[in-house]
Design a protein around this motif. Structure first.
Motif, short mmCIF file in Angstrom:
data_model
loop_
_atom_site.label_atom_id
_atom_site.label_comp_id
_atom_site.label_asym_id
_atom_site.label_seq_id
_atom_site.Cartn_x
_atom_site.Cartn_y
_atom_site.Cartn_z
N ALA A 140 0.83 -1.20 0.00
CA ALA A 140 0.00 0.00 0.00
C ALA A 140 0.87 1.25 0.00
O ALA A 140 0.62 2.21 -0.75
N TYR A 141 1.93 1.26 0.83
CA TYR A 141 2.79 2.43 0.93
C TYR A 141 3.50 2.74 -0.40
O TYR A 141 3.81 3.89 -0.69
N HIS A 142 3.76 1.69 -1.19
CA HIS A 142 4.51 1.90 -2.42
C HIS A 142 3.60 2.20 -3.61
O HIS A 142 4.07 2.26 -4.75
N TRP A 186 -2.25 5.63 -3.26
CA TRP A 186 -2.73 5.35 -1.90
C TRP A 186 -2.47 6.55 -0.99
O TRP A 186 -3.29 6.87 -0.12
N HIS A 187 -1.35 7.24 -1.19
CA HIS A 187 -1.05 8.41 -0.36
C HIS A 187 -2.06 9.53 -0.61
O HIS A 187 -2.33 10.34 0.28
N TRP A 200 -8.49 11.43 1.96
CA TRP A 200 -9.88 11.31 1.53
C TRP A 200 -10.63 10.29 2.39
O TRP A 200 -11.74 10.56 2.87
N LEU A 201 -10.03 9.13 2.65
CA LEU A 201 -10.65 8.13 3.52
C LEU A 201 -10.79 8.66 4.94
O LEU A 201 -11.78 8.38 5.63
N PHE A 202 -9.79 9.42 5.39
CA PHE A 202 -9.86 10.02 6.72
C PHE A 202 -11.12 10.87 6.85
O PHE A 202 -11.84 10.78 7.86
N LEU A 250 6.61 17.28 -6.47
CA LEU A 250 6.61 15.97 -5.85
C LEU A 250 7.19 16.05 -4.44
O LEU A 250 6.68 15.46 -3.50
N GLN A 251 8.28 16.83 -4.29
CA GLN A 251 8.88 17.02 -2.98
C GLN A 251 7.91 17.75 -2.04
O GLN A 251 7.79 17.42 -0.87
N ALA A 252 7.22 18.73 -2.57
CA ALA A 252 6.25 19.47 -1.76
C ALA A 252 5.12 18.56 -1.32
O ALA A 252 4.66 18.62 -0.17
N ARG A 253 4.68 17.70 -2.21
CA ARG A 253 3.59 16.78 -1.86
C ARG A 253 4.05 15.80 -0.79
O ARG A 253 3.32 15.51 0.16
N THR A 254 5.28 15.29 -0.92
CA THR A 254 5.81 14.36 0.08
C THR A 254 5.88 15.03 1.45
O THR A 254 5.52 14.43 2.47
#
Length: 664
Positions: A203-205, A209-210, A215-217, A410-414
């Protein structure tokens, strides 16, 4: 400020108002196609009015057969228009049932029903808007519209039919609001998890999922999951779908996503509500039955607007057989509803032995559920400002484009996800519905004091003998108000157990007794809260006092007893309750083997770790034939109520625990 631009905007807005009868605001949700997610009417159309149609909107029901109303949601692209009509189950209507949260009911929006404009709650309006098909009508059953909420007599007829209505529906649709998933989230992939749940590493990879986690929260924190009525609506559904905006997924896929979420975040206790509902559905499919007491015990922490529904919402699902069926009568007082429930439990033939063990506990629990008040937590820990400055959960990125600080998106999203995870899964307070502290109970609210109880109204409770009253100490009042009295009794106890192995244990228990009574009694008025006087419970000339009094027990415990108790009386405890009965030995025994000998009541403190009255939690110890002294007692309703007034149950010592406590 450029006032010329502001003036131009005002003129433009005025032109729109002039040429359109109804202004619609386009509400965009990022991640969708080029079309808006949905359109809300002009803010001036939202009003604080009743969220139910007027009484003259409803076509009559044929009460000679099991009948219902269905709502035909007409196709279209602007205002909502419906047709409401009556039918019966004998006509085999095909419809979908909506399961949703009513909301506060203060904000309403217009809708046409049979050509007449009426108003419904905002959340229901949004659900109907998203469910509407542009080309074909949809046939629905919606409780707020299909039941005349103004007619208590009709509700008394239709509410017991609710389980059949949801069971006969072609599909039950769970509406969680206009919250579509992020664009990168593939719902088909989640559907596959129903058959092959992923590992945490897998899931993490997965990049999407991230995006799905926030959204699920949000979906799992919807107030929908706290409602009492959804337990029946979800539990009875043959086919179940979860809807968010215009998109949906099967219930099984949603459960798989929630299970994966819990694997990734073990402390995400909010997933328990979904898991409890799935456990109910799965076990019922496997042939397990749920009694009325099972249901209200497991789902006791759910919320509803009308207190009667804490009882009526479970009647259709309960596998109980009792001649004293509980009518869904909304014009009854809470005391009358309580009496209906206790008489129902006292004559139910399903798990009769279990019902007798649970009776005392259920008596207190039912009253507590009927009178609990809801509120919201005051202290709120909002998302940190640094997170709010970052991209929101539904924002998407061009991974290669650098921002002004030289970081790629991508870095900002991480970085955003890392901060979001830290906020969402740490211990912090949120604005959520919660139970407010329970006010002290009063006997005259629940019972008719002085009313003579017939033998046919006697209830049977099974308990276990904890020991006998060995000696009496001071009254509760003197113990609380005089340090000399409490110190003298302590010295008496030390001398009484001098040279005995139990001396240290009794001294420690004395200190615990002091804590238990002291933390509940901060004023003289609260003495009656600990052990209210019971004028309906038999007193004897052997009574040592006319006030509640402390005592020591023969098997190493302390207790508090109401008037009527004497040295040598037996102390009987009950499962899941701090209430104890004081039983006079040698009194009359009934033909069925039960004792008619309750002369007083109280609570005890035993060896252990709890800083409260002792509450037995091992149900197996109360089974007939188990090692120990079990006893069956006959109690009338007034005595049962008086004995359990303001008592502590095991749920009070495990707040928020919605686990299955049936002990089977």
């Amino acid at each position: 400020m450029d006032w010329t631009a502001v003036l131009a905007l005002i003129v433009c807005f005025g032109s729109v108002i002039k040429y359109y009868d109804e202004l619609y605001f386009y509400v965009w949700v990022l991640g969708l196609d080029e079309t808006p997610a949905y359109i809300l009417p002009d803010i001036h159309s939202i009003a604080d009015t009743s969220p139910f149609p007027s009484p003259d909107t409803y076509p009559p029901l044929n009460h000679s057969v099991d009948s219902l109303r269905i709502l035909r949601l007409l196709p279209g692209s602007s205002g909502l228009s419906c047709q409401l009509e009556s039918t019966s189950f004998g006509e085999y209507p095909r419809y979908r049932a909506l399961s949703y949260e009513w909301g506060s009911g203060h904000r309403t929006l217009p809708i046409l029903i049979n050509g007449v404009e009426t108003r419904v709650g905002k959340n229901l309006w949004e659900a109907l808007y998203h469910l509407r098909d542009p080309r074909e009508e949809r046939v629905l059953w919606v409780d707020a519209i299909c039941i005349n909420q103004h007619d208590l007599a009709e509700k008394a007829i239709v509410v017991p039919r609710m389980n059949l209505i949801y069971r006969r529906a072609a599909e039950v649709i769970i509406w969680l609001g206009p919250h579509p998933p992020p664009k990168t989230v593939n719902l088909d992939r989640i559907a596959w998890w129903t058959f092959a749940p992923p590992s945490i590493d897998k899931a993490y990879h997965q990049e999407w999922w991230h995006e799905a986690v926030p959204w699920l929260f949000d979906l799992m924190h919807a107030n929908y999951w706290t409602r009492t009525w959804i337990i029946q609506e979800v539990g009875e559904a043959v086919r179940l779908t979860v809807q968010f905006g215009k998109q949906s997924m099967p219930w099984e896929a949603f459960v798989a996503a929630v299970a994966t979420y819990r694997k990734c975040f073990p402390r995400a206790f909010w997933t328990d509500r979904v898991s409890a509902l799935e456990g109910l559905r799965r076990s019922r499919r496997e042939g397990e039955i749920y009694s009325f007491t099972d249901l209200i015990s497991i789902f006791r922490n759910s919320f509803c607007k009308v207190p009667h529904d804490k009882i009526y919402a479970f009647l259709g699902m309960a596998a109980d057989d009792s001649p004293n069926f509980i009518p869904a009568a909304y014009n009854k007082t809470l005391a009358q509803v309580y009496k209906d429930v206790i008489r129902f439990l006292g004559t139910s033939t399903i798990d009769r032995a279990v019902k007798e063990v649970e009776l005392v506990h259920m008596s207190a629990l039912v009253r507590r559920l009927l009178t609990r008040r809801t509120g919201k937590t005051v202290a709120v820990d909002e998302k940190p400002t640094s997170i709010l400055r970052q991209a929101e959960p539904y924002t998407y990125y061009d991974n290669s484009a650098p921002d002004k600080d030289g970081k790629t998106q991508l870095q900002a999203r991480t970085a955003y996800h890392k901060q979001w995870y830290e906020w969402a899964h740490m211990r912090h307070e949120q604005t959520i519905m919660a139970w407010l502290p329970t006010a002290p109970e009063h006997l005259d609210f629940w019972t008719d004091i002085g009313q003579v109880t017939s033998q046919t109204d006697l209830l049977t409770a099974q308990g276990i003998i904890a020991g006998e009253i060995e000696s009496f100490g001071p009254t509760v009042e003197s113990f609380l108000t005089s340090s000399d009295v409490s110190k003298a009794w302590q010295m008496t106890i030390i001398q009484q157990f001098a040279g005995k192995p139990s001396q240290k244990i009794m001294i420690a228990l004395y200190e615990r007794l002091h804590v238990v009574i002291g933390q509940q009694a901060t004023s003289a008025a609260s003495i009656d809260w600990i052990i209210p006087l019971r004028p309906n419970i038999e007193s004897t000339t052997n009574s040592t006092t006319d006030l509640p009094r402390l005592f020591t027990g023969s098997s190493g415990f302390f207790g508090i007893a109401s008037p009527g108790a004497s040295v040598g009386d037996q102390v009987v405890q009950f499962w899941g309750s701090s209430a104890a009965a004081i039983v006079r030995k040698g009194k009359r025994r009934s033909a069925d083997g039960a004792e008619d000998s309750v002369v007083a009541h109280g609570s005890i403190v035993k060896e252990g770790y709890s800083h409260d009255w002792d509450v037995p939690k091992d149900k197996d110890k109360f089974a007939i034939g188990h090692e120990g002294s079990t006893i069956r007692l006959h109690l009338d309703l007034n005595t049962l109520t008086a004995m359990t007034l303001n008592s502590v149950g095991h749920e009070d010592q495990n707040v928020g625990d919605n686990t299955d406590t049936r002990g089977r």
